[in-house]
Design a protein around this motif. Structure first.
Motif, PDB file in Angstrom:
ATOM      1  N   THR A  51       5.099 -39.019  -0.688  1.00 40.68           N
ATOM      2  CA  THR A  51       5.322 -38.177   0.485  1.00 40.68           C
ATOM      3  C   THR A  51       4.224 -37.138   0.549  1.00 40.68           C
ATOM      4  O   THR A  51       3.966 -36.438  -0.437  1.00 40.68           O
ATOM      5  CB  THR A  51       6.682 -37.465   0.401  1.00 40.68           C
ATOM      6  OG1 THR A  51       7.739 -38.425   0.392  1.00 40.68           O
ATOM      7  CG2 THR A  51       6.882 -36.514   1.585  1.00 40.68           C
ATOM      8  N   ALA A  52       3.556 -37.037   1.686  1.00 40.58           N
ATOM      9  CA  ALA A  52       2.587 -35.959   1.918  1.00 40.58           C
ATOM     10  C   ALA A  52       3.330 -34.800   2.572  1.00 40.58           C
ATOM     11  O   ALA A  52       4.104 -34.998   3.517  1.00 40.58           O
ATOM     12  CB  ALA A  52       1.455 -36.432   2.817  1.00 40.58           C
ATOM     13  N   LEU A  76      -4.419 -39.203   6.379  1.00 44.72           N
ATOM     14  CA  LEU A  76      -3.288 -39.645   5.563  1.00 44.72           C
ATOM     15  C   LEU A  76      -2.751 -41.009   5.973  1.00 44.72           C
ATOM     16  O   LEU A  76      -1.948 -41.606   5.245  1.00 44.72           O
ATOM     17  CB  LEU A  76      -2.145 -38.627   5.666  1.00 44.72           C
ATOM     18  CG  LEU A  76      -2.364 -37.301   4.947  1.00 44.72           C
ATOM     19  CD1 LEU A  76      -1.321 -36.292   5.386  1.00 44.72           C
ATOM     20  CD2 LEU A  76      -2.333 -37.494   3.435  1.00 44.72           C
ATOM     21  N   ALA A  81      -0.130 -42.134   2.871  1.00 46.35           N
ATOM     22  CA  ALA A  81       1.192 -41.538   2.714  1.00 46.35           C
ATOM     23  C   ALA A  81       2.266 -42.450   3.302  1.00 46.35           C
ATOM     24  O   ALA A  81       2.117 -42.981   4.400  1.00 46.35           O
ATOM     25  CB  ALA A  81       1.240 -40.175   3.385  1.00 46.35           C
TER      26      ALA A  81
END
Length: 268
Positions: free
Chosen positions: A5-6, A24, A28
């Motif tokens: 998880t970003a 991302l 992610a």
């Protein structure tokens, strides 16, 4: 493949957030954005990228980041600021790590490379600016109000990832100049709370040392005009921090400045 998880906190970041989210994509498995009341297009842009967008009243840098981290649902957490983006090399390093699987009991650091007025700063003490940004979810928390730091359960091993975290924090000189007053006040307040004291010697000599250290010893001159300007501004920050500290010493009953304003792009 390991899922991550970003996590990002925002506050009026329409200028930066799309670049961050684009970097991302494909890396992610989930992106959580915790926003502290943006009035610009931050939310609209985030929703275009399908992120999990959560509004949360500003709780200070550490408080806001801790809340955001608590929303991560995957085994690993990747923390970014809105004005940061993954370089292609760092993206590749993260993808390899996801394929191979992160090592248990290990956290991962990255180099952060800052862009100042269109110039990448490789010296002045600003690079490599190594930061831990990837860890097993639920094993870390943030502390501090000025330069927040991560604290971990136990003593994890640290591994380093290739590539840079690209930091687009200063588009104009005024971007740094506007932030310095708040930061030198907070820096002085922190020093005052720790019982540190400063006299005229510190006010005169510490700024001079800051410039010599950053421009000559740390190679700021190699960054050209941008490096010279940064080193001068770093010295000014030091001068104002210690000048403010002497004022606090003269007014011991005056409460120190607090974290009353939020700009998630402020330097860390």
């Amino acid at each position: 493949m390991t899922a991550l998880t970003a996590v990002i906190i925002t506050g009026n970041e329409e200028r930066n957030i799309e670049r961050c989210l684009k970097s991302l994509q494909g890396v992610a498995d989930e992106v959580v954005v915790v926003d502290s009341g943006s009035t610009d297009r931050t939310e609209t842009i985030c929703r275009q990228y399908g992120v999990r967008f959560v509004s949360h009243a500003w709780a200070g840098y550490s408080g806001q980041k801790n809340y955001a981290d608590s929303l991560a649902t995957h085994p690993w957490t990747l923390s970014l600021d809105a004005d940061e983006a993954l370089s292609p090399t760092l993206r590749d390093a993260l993808m390899r790590l996801k394929q191979e699987g992160p090592a248990a009991g290990t956290v991962y650091s990255v180099n952060r490379l800052t862009n100042f007025c269109g110039h990448w700063i490789h010296h002045c003490g600003w690079y490599p600016d190594r930061k831990v940004r990837l860890w097993a979810t639920g094993t870390a928390h943030w502390e501090g109000d000025i330069h927040e730091e991560l604290r971990f359960e136990g003593t994890p091993q640290t591994a380093h990832l290739e590539g840079d975290l690209l930091h687009y924090s200063y588009y104009e000189i005024d971007d740094l100049a506007r932030r310095q007053p708040r930061y030198y006040r907070l820096g002085a307040a922190e020093a005052h709370a720790q019982g540190r004291r400063a006299g005229m010697g510190a006010v005169v000599l510490k700024p001079l040392w800051t410039f010599v250290r950053d421009y000559l010893l740390r190679g700021g001159f190699r960054d050209g005009k941008a490096g010279y300007i940064l080193c001068r501004m770093n010295a000014h920050y030091t001068f104002m921090k210690y000048t403010t500290l002497t004022e606090m010493q003269d007014k011991p009953n005056q409460p120190p400045a607090g974290d009353k304003q939020h700009n998630s792009s402020c330097p860390k």
